[in-house]
Design a protein around this motif. Sequence first.
Motif, PDB file in Angstrom:
ATOM      1  N   THR A  45      -8.616  11.515   8.197  1.00  0.00           N
ATOM      2  CA  THR A  45      -9.762  10.758   8.167  1.00  0.00           C
ATOM      3  C   THR A  45     -11.048  11.089   9.002  1.00  0.00           C
ATOM      4  O   THR A  45     -12.015  11.124   8.320  1.00  0.00           O
ATOM      5  CB  THR A  45      -9.479   9.143   8.638  1.00  0.00           C
ATOM      6  N   GLU A  46     -10.569  11.451  10.234  1.00  0.00           N
ATOM      7  CA  GLU A  46     -11.406  12.218  10.955  1.00  0.00           C
ATOM      8  C   GLU A  46     -12.119  13.613  10.401  1.00  0.00           C
ATOM      9  O   GLU A  46     -13.160  13.846  10.233  1.00  0.00           O
ATOM     10  CB  GLU A  46     -11.196  12.331  12.519  1.00  0.00           C
ATOM     11  N   ASP A  47     -11.242  14.308   9.743  1.00  0.00           N
ATOM     12  CA  ASP A  47     -11.588  15.655   9.344  1.00  0.00           C
ATOM     13  C   ASP A  47     -12.549  15.470   7.639  1.00  0.00           C
ATOM     14  O   ASP A  47     -13.371  16.420   7.721  1.00  0.00           O
ATOM     15  CB  ASP A  47     -10.044  16.249   9.083  1.00  0.00           C
ATOM     16  N   LEU A  48     -11.966  14.556   7.270  1.00  0.00           N
ATOM     17  CA  LEU A  48     -12.745  14.521   5.961  1.00  0.00           C
ATOM     18  C   LEU A  48     -14.269  13.875   5.967  1.00  0.00           C
ATOM     19  O   LEU A  48     -14.876  14.108   4.994  1.00  0.00           O
ATOM     20  CB  LEU A  48     -12.146  13.723   4.719  1.00  0.00           C
ATOM     21  N   GLY A  49     -14.472  13.006   7.107  1.00  0.00           N
ATOM     22  CA  GLY A  49     -15.673  12.578   7.321  1.00  0.00           C
ATOM     23  C   GLY A  49     -16.658  12.097   6.180  1.00  0.00           C
ATOM     24  O   GLY A  49     -16.396  11.142   5.729  1.00  0.00           O
ATOM     25  N   GLU A  50     -17.625  12.922   5.919  1.00  0.00           N
ATOM     26  CA  GLU A  50     -18.739  12.582   4.827  1.00  0.00           C
ATOM     27  C   GLU A  50     -18.139  12.337   3.507  1.00  0.00           C
ATOM     28  O   GLU A  50     -18.591  11.490   2.702  1.00  0.00           O
ATOM     29  CB  GLU A  50     -19.644  13.863   5.027  1.00  0.00           C
ATOM     30  N   ARG A  51     -17.040  13.249   3.216  1.00  0.00           N
ATOM     31  CA  ARG A  51     -16.334  12.847   1.988  1.00  0.00           C
ATOM     32  C   ARG A  51     -16.151  11.344   1.764  1.00  0.00           C
ATOM     33  O   ARG A  51     -16.001  10.830   0.741  1.00  0.00           O
ATOM     34  CB  ARG A  51     -15.209  13.922   1.765  1.00  0.00           C
ATOM     35  N   LEU A  52     -15.307  10.859   2.781  1.00  0.00           N
ATOM     36  CA  LEU A  52     -15.056   9.469   2.793  1.00  0.00           C
ATOM     37  C   LEU A  52     -16.039   8.525   2.817  1.00  0.00           C
ATOM     38  O   LEU A  52     -15.954   7.314   2.176  1.00  0.00           O
ATOM     39  CB  LEU A  52     -13.828   8.995   3.932  1.00  0.00           C
ATOM     40  N   GLN A  54     -18.573   8.243   1.493  1.00  0.00           N
ATOM     41  CA  GLN A  54     -19.307   7.858   0.018  1.00  0.00           C
ATOM     42  C   GLN A  54     -18.366   7.151  -0.582  1.00  0.00           C
ATOM     43  O   GLN A  54     -18.786   6.489  -1.917  1.00  0.00           O
ATOM     44  CB  GLN A  54     -19.525   9.232  -0.839  1.00  0.00           C
ATOM     45  N   LEU A  55     -17.153   6.663  -0.189  1.00  0.00           N
ATOM     46  CA  LEU A  55     -16.268   5.912  -1.122  1.00  0.00           C
ATOM     47  C   LEU A  55     -16.161   4.429  -0.436  1.00  0.00           C
ATOM     48  O   LEU A  55     -16.677   4.341   0.852  1.00  0.00           O
ATOM     49  CB  LEU A  55     -14.828   6.275  -0.843  1.00  0.00           C
ATOM     50  N   PRO A  56     -15.845   3.496  -1.498  1.00  0.00           N
ATOM     51  CA  PRO A  56     -15.709   2.060  -1.049  1.00  0.00           C
ATOM     52  C   PRO A  56     -14.417   1.960   0.135  1.00  0.00           C
ATOM     53  O   PRO A  56     -13.626   2.756  -0.065  1.00  0.00           O
ATOM     54  CB  PRO A  56     -15.500   1.195  -2.072  1.00  0.00           C
ATOM     55  N   ASP A  57     -14.792   1.101   1.025  1.00  0.00           N
ATOM     56  CA  ASP A  57     -13.449   0.935   2.211  1.00  0.00           C
ATOM     57  C   ASP A  57     -12.082   0.745   1.478  1.00  0.00           C
ATOM     58  O   ASP A  57     -11.338   1.397   2.143  1.00  0.00           O
ATOM     59  CB  ASP A  57     -13.760  -0.214   3.142  1.00  0.00           C
ATOM     60  N   GLU A  58     -11.925   0.273   0.205  1.00  0.00           N
ATOM     61  CA  GLU A  58     -10.549  -0.261  -0.075  1.00  0.00           C
ATOM     62  C   GLU A  58     -10.041   1.213  -0.598  1.00  0.00           C
ATOM     63  O   GLU A  58      -8.817   1.148  -0.970  1.00  0.00           O
ATOM     64  CB  GLU A  58     -10.702  -1.229  -1.163  1.00  0.00           C
ATOM     65  N   ARG A  59     -10.848   2.080  -1.064  1.00  0.00           N
ATOM     66  CA  ARG A  59     -10.483   3.415  -1.454  1.00  0.00           C
ATOM     67  C   ARG A  59     -10.129   4.373  -0.587  1.00  0.00           C
ATOM     68  O   ARG A  59      -9.369   5.471  -0.986  1.00  0.00           O
ATOM     69  CB  ARG A  59     -11.362   3.843  -2.731  1.00  0.00           C
ATOM     70  N   LYS A  60     -10.680   4.395   0.589  1.00  0.00           N
ATOM     71  CA  LYS A  60     -10.504   5.429   1.650  1.00  0.00           C
ATOM     72  C   LYS A  60      -9.176   5.744   2.030  1.00  0.00           C
ATOM     73  O   LYS A  60      -8.734   6.969   2.230  1.00  0.00           O
ATOM     74  CB  LYS A  60     -11.401   5.115   2.907  1.00  0.00           C
ATOM     75  N   ARG A  61      -8.329   4.701   2.322  1.00  0.00           N
ATOM     76  CA  ARG A  61      -6.917   5.306   2.829  1.00  0.00           C
ATOM     77  C   ARG A  61      -6.233   5.964   1.715  1.00  0.00           C
ATOM     78  O   ARG A  61      -5.535   6.644   1.887  1.00  0.00           O
ATOM     79  CB  ARG A  61      -6.278   3.920   3.302  1.00  0.00           C
ATOM     80  N   ASP A  62      -6.324   5.371   0.591  1.00  0.00           N
ATOM     81  CA  ASP A  62      -5.709   5.925  -0.597  1.00  0.00           C
ATOM     82  C   ASP A  62      -6.189   7.421  -0.858  1.00  0.00           C
ATOM     83  O   ASP A  62      -5.143   8.403  -1.034  1.00  0.00           O
ATOM     84  CB  ASP A  62      -5.809   5.277  -1.910  1.00  0.00           C
TER      85      ASP A  62
END
Length: 281
Positions: A45-52, A54-62
């Motif tokens: 999660t920390e590494d992906l940073g900017e990529r995440l 742009q996504l809504p919170d409910e999709r980030k973990r998946d």
Amino acid sequence: MKLSRLGMLSLGLALVATPVFAQADKVIAKVDGIAITEREIALATEDLGERLAQLPDERKRDEVINYLVDLKLGAKAATAAKTADSPDFTARLAYFREKVLLDQFLTAEAKKAATPEAAKKLYDETTKGMAPEEEVNARHILVEDEAQAKAVAERLKKGEDFAKVAAELSKDPGSGKEGGSLGWFTKDRMVPEFAEVAFKLTKGQVSDPVKSQFGWHVIKLEDKRAKPLPDFAAVKPQIDQYLERKAQQDIIVALREKAKIERLDQPAAPATPAPAEPKKP
């Protein structure tokens, strides 16, 4: 069976620490039998940073878990292909190991520097030397030419409400809808022609038409005051960030000063000639 004090302390620490580590190492998913843990999800999660971002919170973990699935499968395929045996992989692994070591070291040391006491001391030292700065609260009506500005000024002299006229006529897309309100601002925030007039007005006074690069303005001064100092709590995050960055820079500078650095890709600096001995009388 009686436990010694040391044994009881060790047991107590184990009981406290175990849930924390267990949570971090909790297996969340498996791919071909390879575990994906909560700790790995946090790191990815920390590494992906900017990529995440742009996504809504409910999709980030998946998204993170799917990324880790691909990562595990790709790493497994690379291992089978003996990618790890190549000199390039060995060099990259060594490079990124040192990079992560440095990042972790600097982060830990920087946190030690950004103490509440250090932050408050820097705040006090900085604000102590700050001279009071004047700021005003004003409204304006922006129109395209001088004739329109004069017509606006005449309507205001006859008693029409400034905010209503601004909402009707002002070409400023931001303040026009707010009755021409610009809120509080310092002199440097506005173009010189506008600021010079605005700061000379008295409370409640309306200016004559003023020309700037944006068009023609009619300005009303709502209020004037000495700009209040920023609240410590509001600026503490920026102070902490400054203290952390300064600490990191100081560490690197200190390390370089103690090190023997040789540039083998550059010619050696010429030796400084010894001073000539003075002639004997």
